[in-house]
Each structure stands twice: as C-alpha cells, then as structure tokens.
Scaffold this motif. Structure first.
Motif, PDB file in Angstrom:
ATOM      1  N   MET A 182      -7.701  -1.314   6.792  1.00  0.00           N
ATOM      2  CA  MET A 182      -8.344  -1.023   7.914  1.00  0.00           C
ATOM      3  C   MET A 182      -7.708  -1.157   9.245  1.00  0.00           C
ATOM      4  O   MET A 182      -7.511  -0.296  10.079  1.00  0.00           O
ATOM      5  N   LEU A 183      -6.999  -2.178   9.123  1.00  0.00           N
ATOM      6  CA  LEU A 183      -6.267  -2.598  10.377  1.00  0.00           C
ATOM      7  C   LEU A 183      -5.005  -1.584  10.623  1.00  0.00           C
ATOM      8  O   LEU A 183      -4.710  -1.078  11.729  1.00  0.00           O
ATOM      9  N   VAL A 184      -4.432  -1.100   9.456  1.00  0.00           N
ATOM     10  CA  VAL A 184      -3.297  -0.186   9.484  1.00  0.00           C
ATOM     11  C   VAL A 184      -3.935   1.243   9.962  1.00  0.00           C
ATOM     12  O   VAL A 184      -3.202   2.007  10.833  1.00  0.00           O
ATOM     13  N   HIS A 185      -5.074   1.556   9.539  1.00  0.00           N
ATOM     14  CA  HIS A 185      -5.698   2.896   9.976  1.00  0.00           C
ATOM     15  C   HIS A 185      -6.183   2.849  11.571  1.00  0.00           C
ATOM     16  O   HIS A 185      -6.145   3.763  12.227  1.00  0.00           O
ATOM     17  N   VAL A 216       4.593   7.803  16.875  1.00  0.00           N
ATOM     18  CA  VAL A 216       5.361   6.854  16.442  1.00  0.00           C
ATOM     19  C   VAL A 216       4.694   5.773  15.657  1.00  0.00           C
ATOM     20  O   VAL A 216       5.088   5.669  14.413  1.00  0.00           O
ATOM     21  N   VAL A 217       3.681   5.210  16.271  1.00  0.00           N
ATOM     22  CA  VAL A 217       2.730   4.340  15.409  1.00  0.00           C
ATOM     23  C   VAL A 217       2.189   4.947  14.210  1.00  0.00           C
ATOM     24  O   VAL A 217       2.020   4.298  12.978  1.00  0.00           O
ATOM     25  N   PHE A 218       1.722   6.343  14.225  1.00  0.00           N
ATOM     26  CA  PHE A 218       0.945   6.786  13.208  1.00  0.00           C
ATOM     27  C   PHE A 218       2.185   7.015  11.794  1.00  0.00           C
ATOM     28  O   PHE A 218       1.756   6.817  10.747  1.00  0.00           O
ATOM     29  N   LEU A 219       3.117   7.487  12.233  1.00  0.00           N
ATOM     30  CA  LEU A 219       4.040   7.795  11.194  1.00  0.00           C
ATOM     31  C   LEU A 219       4.790   6.497  10.557  1.00  0.00           C
ATOM     32  O   LEU A 219       5.014   6.499   9.483  1.00  0.00           O
ATOM     33  N   VAL A 220       4.685   5.504  11.402  1.00  0.00           N
ATOM     34  CA  VAL A 220       5.308   4.467  11.047  1.00  0.00           C
ATOM     35  C   VAL A 220       4.146   3.694  10.009  1.00  0.00           C
ATOM     36  O   VAL A 220       4.512   3.015   8.593  1.00  0.00           O
ATOM     37  N   THR A 221       3.121   3.674  10.565  1.00  0.00           N
ATOM     38  CA  THR A 221       2.025   2.797   9.781  1.00  0.00           C
ATOM     39  C   THR A 221       1.421   3.591   8.452  1.00  0.00           C
ATOM     40  O   THR A 221       1.339   3.044   7.642  1.00  0.00           O
ATOM     41  N   ARG A 222       1.373   4.866   8.550  1.00  0.00           N
ATOM     42  CA  ARG A 222       0.742   5.434   7.354  1.00  0.00           C
ATOM     43  C   ARG A 222       1.796   6.124   6.437  1.00  0.00           C
ATOM     44  O   ARG A 222       1.552   6.397   5.451  1.00  0.00           O
ATOM     45  N   ILE A 224       5.262   4.479   6.181  1.00  0.00           N
ATOM     46  CA  ILE A 224       6.120   3.587   5.921  1.00  0.00           C
ATOM     47  C   ILE A 224       5.263   2.250   5.325  1.00  0.00           C
ATOM     48  O   ILE A 224       5.350   1.761   4.271  1.00  0.00           O
ATOM     49  N   ILE A 225       4.679   1.751   6.413  1.00  0.00           N
ATOM     50  CA  ILE A 225       3.811   0.467   6.154  1.00  0.00           C
ATOM     51  C   ILE A 225       2.819   0.687   4.851  1.00  0.00           C
ATOM     52  O   ILE A 225       2.695  -0.390   4.021  1.00  0.00           O
ATOM     53  N   PHE A 226       1.952   1.712   5.151  1.00  0.00           N
ATOM     54  CA  PHE A 226       0.771   1.836   3.965  1.00  0.00           C
ATOM     55  C   PHE A 226       1.341   1.937   2.759  1.00  0.00           C
ATOM     56  O   PHE A 226       0.929   1.341   1.682  1.00  0.00           O
ATOM     57  N   PRO A 227       2.064   3.077   2.304  1.00  0.00           N
ATOM     58  CA  PRO A 227       2.629   3.183   1.016  1.00  0.00           C
ATOM     59  C   PRO A 227       3.575   1.924   0.455  1.00  0.00           C
ATOM     60  O   PRO A 227       3.605   1.703  -0.612  1.00  0.00           O
ATOM     61  N   CYS A 228       4.838   1.489   1.380  1.00  0.00           N
ATOM     62  CA  CYS A 228       5.737   0.833   0.945  1.00  0.00           C
ATOM     63  C   CYS A 228       5.170  -0.611   0.934  1.00  0.00           C
ATOM     64  O   CYS A 228       5.722  -1.727   0.286  1.00  0.00           O
ATOM     65  N   ARG A 229       4.179  -1.171   1.650  1.00  0.00           N
ATOM     66  CA  ARG A 229       3.641  -2.475   1.544  1.00  0.00           C
ATOM     67  C   ARG A 229       2.347  -2.621   0.949  1.00  0.00           C
ATOM     68  O   ARG A 229       2.157  -3.583   0.205  1.00  0.00           O
ATOM     69  N   VAL A 230       1.257  -1.785   1.736  1.00  0.00           N
ATOM     70  CA  VAL A 230       0.062  -2.051   1.043  1.00  0.00           C
ATOM     71  C   VAL A 230      -0.272  -1.528  -0.429  1.00  0.00           C
ATOM     72  O   VAL A 230      -0.669  -2.199  -1.319  1.00  0.00           O
ATOM     73  N   VAL A 231       0.198  -0.187  -0.296  1.00  0.00           N
ATOM     74  CA  VAL A 231      -0.029   0.354  -1.856  1.00  0.00           C
ATOM     75  C   VAL A 231       0.774  -0.164  -2.715  1.00  0.00           C
ATOM     76  O   VAL A 231       0.263  -0.369  -3.867  1.00  0.00           O
ATOM     77  N   TYR A 232       1.892  -0.583  -2.309  1.00  0.00           N
ATOM     78  CA  TYR A 232       2.944  -1.236  -3.338  1.00  0.00           C
ATOM     79  C   TYR A 232       2.278  -2.597  -3.828  1.00  0.00           C
ATOM     80  O   TYR A 232       2.276  -2.927  -4.936  1.00  0.00           O
ATOM     81  N   SER A 233       1.478  -3.137  -2.755  1.00  0.00           N
ATOM     82  CA  SER A 233       0.887  -4.454  -3.313  1.00  0.00           C
ATOM     83  C   SER A 233      -0.136  -4.191  -4.324  1.00  0.00           C
ATOM     84  O   SER A 233      -0.355  -5.013  -5.081  1.00  0.00           O
ATOM     85  N   LEU A 256      -4.473   6.391  -3.013  1.00  0.00           N
ATOM     86  CA  LEU A 256      -3.414   7.515  -3.163  1.00  0.00           C
ATOM     87  C   LEU A 256      -4.049   8.907  -2.562  1.00  0.00           C
ATOM     88  O   LEU A 256      -3.198   9.642  -2.064  1.00  0.00           O
ATOM     89  N   VAL A 257      -5.402   9.170  -2.601  1.00  0.00           N
ATOM     90  CA  VAL A 257      -5.814  10.090  -2.017  1.00  0.00           C
ATOM     91  C   VAL A 257      -5.615  10.249  -0.424  1.00  0.00           C
ATOM     92  O   VAL A 257      -5.447  10.998   0.059  1.00  0.00           O
ATOM     93  N   LEU A 258      -5.854   8.833   0.141  1.00  0.00           N
ATOM     94  CA  LEU A 258      -5.703   8.708   1.472  1.00  0.00           C
ATOM     95  C   LEU A 258      -4.266   8.978   1.919  1.00  0.00           C
ATOM     96  O   LEU A 258      -4.042   9.463   3.168  1.00  0.00           O
ATOM     97  N   GLN A 259      -3.422   8.425   1.051  1.00  0.00           N
ATOM     98  CA  GLN A 259      -1.887   8.568   1.390  1.00  0.00           C
ATOM     99  C   GLN A 259      -1.568  10.109   1.474  1.00  0.00           C
ATOM    100  O   GLN A 259      -0.808  10.686   2.083  1.00  0.00           O
ATOM    101  N   ALA A 260      -2.347  10.952   0.508  1.00  0.00           N
ATOM    102  CA  ALA A 260      -2.196  12.343   0.649  1.00  0.00           C
ATOM    103  C   ALA A 260      -2.514  13.194   1.873  1.00  0.00           C
ATOM    104  O   ALA A 260      -1.941  13.761   2.527  1.00  0.00           O
ATOM    105  N   LEU A 261      -3.691  12.396   2.310  1.00  0.00           N
ATOM    106  CA  LEU A 261      -4.382  13.025   3.623  1.00  0.00           C
ATOM    107  C   LEU A 261      -3.450  12.418   4.757  1.00  0.00           C
ATOM    108  O   LEU A 261      -3.050  13.278   5.838  1.00  0.00           O
ATOM    109  N   HIS A 262      -2.607  11.419   4.701  1.00  0.00           N
ATOM    110  CA  HIS A 262      -1.716  10.898   5.674  1.00  0.00           C
ATOM    111  C   HIS A 262      -0.595  11.908   5.854  1.00  0.00           C
ATOM    112  O   HIS A 262      -0.266  12.212   6.852  1.00  0.00           O
ATOM    113  N   ILE A 263      -0.089  12.502   4.517  1.00  0.00           N
ATOM    114  CA  ILE A 263       1.219  13.127   4.683  1.00  0.00           C
ATOM    115  C   ILE A 263       0.493  14.566   5.221  1.00  0.00           C
ATOM    116  O   ILE A 263       1.405  15.126   6.142  1.00  0.00           O
TER     117      ILE A 263
END
Length: 349
Positions: A182-185, A216-222, A224-233, A256-263
């Motif tokens: 939620m914080l990432v979003h 910048v914040v959207f591209l970094v959080t959605r 990079i951080i979300f898939p590489c840190r949160v989803v990986y965890s 992963l559905v949320l990540q597709a929407l991020h893209i």
C-alpha cells in the motif's frame, strides 16, 4: 446460524487455503503478546460504512467547501501553516529515532515472513488497513457515476484486485507485506492529483514540475521497487519460511495482475513524458483526463478534415495563409456534408 457457520468454516475459512502448512487460526488469534491487536475478518465489515462516509465527505466538501472557497478566494492563493515546536515530541523523537523495533520488516522484507502468522499488528496498521480498504470501496462505488475515463476497465480491475489483496492479507495476517504494498502505491498517487490541481489552476510550471516528479516516483516504485523487492519477496523469499499453499499462488497471481497494470500505465506516462520533452508542456493526462468516446470522435473528425484538406490541396495551389487554408477546408467539408444530405432527401413530386 450454527449450520451456516459450520459451512463457512469448512469451505471459506479452511486453514489449508489461507495459511501455510502446519499453521492454524489459533496462531493468528493467539493473545500471548499483551497489548497487541490481532486481525479478525469481522473487522473488515467496518470498511463498508467508512466507505460510505468517504463518499459523503467528498460530496459535501466538493459542493459546500471547495467550490465556494475557490470562487471566493481564487485557486492561486496558498496557505502555509507553520507547525509550532513541541518539546515533548522532539525529546521522544530524539530518544526513539535510532530504535526501529516495530519496523525492521520495512527495510528487510524477509522479516515479513519470520514467525508468520504469529505476528502482532500495531494500532496504526489497523486503521491504515481499514481506511485504505474503505477508500478503495468508495472508488469502486463511485466509478460508475464518475466521468468514464480512457482506462475505465483497467481502473475496475485495479480496484477489485486491490480490495481483494487488502482483505486477503488482513485475514491471513500478511499485514507487514500488505502495508509495504500500500505504501508503494500511495507514494506516487498524490503527486499526480496535485499536478492535476495545479494544471486546472493554471500553474503550468508547478504542474510540469510535479508531473516530472510523479513520473520518476511512479516508474521507480512501480517498475523497480514493486517487482524487484516486494513481488520477489512474496514469490521467492517467503518460501524460505513455509511451503507453497493455495493462498500463496492466489496472492501472487493478483500481485502480478497489478504489475501488468503498472506496465500499462507506465506506457501512458512515458507518452506524456515524450510530449513534455518535445512539446514543452503536458497537454493532458494520458491516463484519465479525457473521455475515451469523445477522444475517438475527435480523432475521426480530425482524420476526415485532414483527408479533405489533402484532396483540396491537390486540386489547386496551396495558399500561404494557414488560416485561410483551414477555413477553406472547413467550408468545403460543410459544403460536401450539405450535398450529401440533399442527395439523401426524396425528390418532391
């Protein structure tokens, strides 16, 4: 009622679906730690009246406060309130700022799974979950009466997926990783809304600056951080603490559905960045500022005018004045439309 409760416990609240192997609901509801909240599914019922409260507050604020105040004071006025110093709070902060006893999982995501599901929930997390869930319920309730945007279907999928994830993570006591999601979003959404407000107010430079910061914040959080840190965890690191179970697959599928929407939204934002760089300003919000049906009609009309002007230009020399050329194109278009209408009318006997 007893029969219904037995059916719910047998089918909906079966521990095999929600919790890792070897864990039970008693682990979630264990009160061994004094003074700590435990997530209970019935707590989520409070989000529905809170969602209606959000809608009522929004309705009253927009009509009774925002519009009259903006008309009376103007949108260019800014009020900055300076927070008075508070010695007790300053002393408490200096004493506790180096002791993050409640939030090591925010930096080390492996701590989100250590000891799960026997993890306490703070009062702040409890209200953060309820308010966040209520807010997304209110968005889902209002999406049918708001202006239909270009990403209408994507917004519906996003709201449903978000509501499911919040409810699922709360019931299964995945509070820590749910708070991070939620914080990432939330970290970028308020920047977009602020940029829109300044755009409507005519503060172009402020709008453009906020939009660049939002992008910048959207591209970094959605991306990079979300898939590489949160989803990986949730996909990999969690398996070091428990074996996969149905809830594990379901939760990661929705992430992963949320990540597709991020893209998808990142693609629209990059289109806006392209216009900002090469046109010098942000014309509109590619994501949701205009209605899709109106935009399609304008594109079709614009294509018709361009085609008509092209063939008219082939019949004779081009005029040097672009305004005259545009007027001629419009007049020719109107003349052809009138001819077509007259040709369709039945001849009078």
């Amino acid at each position: 009622m007893d029969r219904m409760e037995q059916l719910l416990n047998q089918w909906l609240w079966k521990e095999h679906y929600w919790l890792p192997s070897g864990r039970s609901w008693q682990d979630v509801g264990d009160d061994a730690i004094e003074g700590a909240r435990r997530p209970l599914p019935r707590d989520l019922l409070l989000s529905l009246p809170l969602a209606l409260g959000f809608i009522a507050v929004r309705f009253v604020f927009e009509r009774a406060v925002a519009l009259p105040l903006s008309r009376a004071l103007g949108v260019f006025d800014r009020m900055r309130v300076r927070v008075p110093p508070h010695p007790k709070l300053e002393a408490f902060y200096l004493q506790k700022k180096k002791h993050f006893s409640q939030t090591p999982w925010f930096w080390d995501h492996r701590e989100c799974w250590r000891g799960h599901p026997r993890q306490p929930m703070t009062e702040a997390q409890y209200w953060y979950y309820l308010l966040e869930l209520s807010f997304y319920w209110s968005l889902l309730f209002c999406v049918s009466v708001d202006v239909k945007r270009k990403d209408f279907k994507e917004q519906i999928v996003h709201h449903i997926a978000t509501i499911f994830l919040i409810g699922f993570s709360y019931c299964g006591n995945y509070i820590r990783v749910g708070t991070i999601v939620m914080l990432v979003h939330d970290s970028s959404d308020f920047l977009l809304e602020s940029a829109k407000m300044f755009n409507y107010a005519g503060w172009r430079k402020t709008c453009d600056s906020l939009f660049v910061l939002f992008a910048v914040v959207f591209l970094v959080t959605r991306l990079i951080i979300f898939p590489c840190r949160v989803v990986y965890s949730t996909l990999v690191e969690s398996l070091d603490f428990f074996d996969p179970f149905p809830g594990y697959y379901l939760c990661n599928t929705v992430l992963l559905v949320l990540q597709a929407l991020h893209i998808f939204w990142a693609y629209l934002i990059l289109r806006m960045v392209y216009k900002f760089v090469f046109l010098g300003k942000v014309e509109r919000d590619e994501r949701s500022d205009e209605e899709s049906e109106v935009e399609e009609e304008e594109e079709e009309e614009g294509a018709g005018v361009e085609e008509e002007s092209y063939w008219e230009s082939r019949r004779g020399p081009l005029k040097s004045n672009p305004v005259s050329l545009a007027n001629n194109c419009v007049l020719n278009n109107l003349t052809n439309q009138r001819r077509n209408i007259n040709s369709r009318l039945p001849k009078a006997r």
